[in-house]
Design a protein around this motif. Sequence first.
Motif, mmCIF file in Angstrom:
data_model
loop_
_atom_site.group_PDB
_atom_site.id
_atom_site.type_symbol
_atom_site.label_atom_id
_atom_site.label_comp_id
_atom_site.label_asym_id
_atom_site.label_seq_id
_atom_site.Cartn_x
_atom_site.Cartn_y
_atom_site.Cartn_z
ATOM 1 N N ASP A 46 77.694 17.010 15.020
ATOM 2 C CA ASP A 46 79.012 16.546 14.152
ATOM 3 C C ASP A 46 79.902 15.553 15.144
ATOM 4 O O ASP A 46 80.375 16.358 16.040
ATOM 5 C CB ASP A 46 79.813 17.625 13.522
ATOM 6 N N GLU B 270 70.682 7.669 18.948
ATOM 7 C CA GLU B 270 71.630 7.997 18.265
ATOM 8 C C GLU B 270 71.546 8.421 16.797
ATOM 9 O O GLU B 270 72.523 9.652 16.600
ATOM 10 C CB GLU B 270 72.503 6.703 18.075
ATOM 11 N N ALA B 271 70.503 7.977 16.111
ATOM 12 C CA ALA B 271 70.417 8.754 14.685
ATOM 13 C C ALA B 271 69.996 10.272 14.926
ATOM 14 O O ALA B 271 70.470 11.020 14.342
ATOM 15 C CB ALA B 271 69.129 7.863 14.080
ATOM 16 N N ILE B 272 68.989 10.556 15.950
ATOM 17 C CA ILE B 272 68.757 11.937 16.032
ATOM 18 C C ILE B 272 69.972 12.900 16.640
ATOM 19 O O ILE B 272 70.056 13.952 16.248
ATOM 20 C CB ILE B 272 67.503 11.966 16.764
ATOM 21 N N TYR C 93 80.762 7.186 17.108
ATOM 22 C CA TYR C 93 79.215 6.809 16.887
ATOM 23 C C TYR C 93 79.128 5.429 17.814
ATOM 24 O O TYR C 93 78.061 5.227 18.320
ATOM 25 C CB TYR C 93 79.080 6.275 15.551
ATOM 26 N N PHE D 282 73.260 12.260 16.401
ATOM 27 C CA PHE D 282 74.256 12.645 15.500
ATOM 28 C C PHE D 282 73.687 13.081 14.038
ATOM 29 O O PHE D 282 74.592 13.618 13.344
ATOM 30 C CB PHE D 282 75.190 11.190 15.224
ATOM 31 N N THR D 283 72.435 13.104 13.963
ATOM 32 C CA THR D 283 72.117 13.990 12.833
ATOM 33 C C THR D 283 72.244 15.531 12.865
ATOM 34 O O THR D 283 72.528 16.298 12.394
ATOM 35 C CB THR D 283 70.618 13.883 12.595
ATOM 36 N N LEU D 284 72.096 15.857 14.333
ATOM 37 C CA LEU D 284 72.217 17.244 14.933
ATOM 38 C C LEU D 284 73.613 17.946 15.233
ATOM 39 O O LEU D 284 73.903 18.797 14.919
ATOM 40 C CB LEU D 284 71.240 17.624 15.939
#
Length: 102
Positions: free
Chosen positions: A27, A19-21, A46, A23-25
């Motif tokens: 929006d 999820e971190a990867i 999220y 939603f870092t990429l």
Amino acid sequence: MRLVIWVLWPAFVAAAIAEAIFFTLIDPAQLYLLGQRVEWSAMATYSTGFFLFWLVCIGSSLMTYWMMPDVAKEALRQAAGERVDLARRQRRQEEDAPRGGG
């Protein structure tokens, strides 16, 4: 119970990383699902994304466990059974201690 821990905990960690990867990429406001724009709040996106990643990772962990040879599964069970749980050891010591006032 240990099987549940062995499957869910690594899946949880992997889902958090995924999820971190993701939603870092990407929006959350620019997500599309089946050609329709997702009109959820960022927090809902999220949360839903995390649970979907977690489900996929749970499936992966379960398949890994099911495909393990029986020898490896038995070795895991034996190693888990030999591990001393500190809370249980303390309870055993309290039970073995002589009780005063008898």
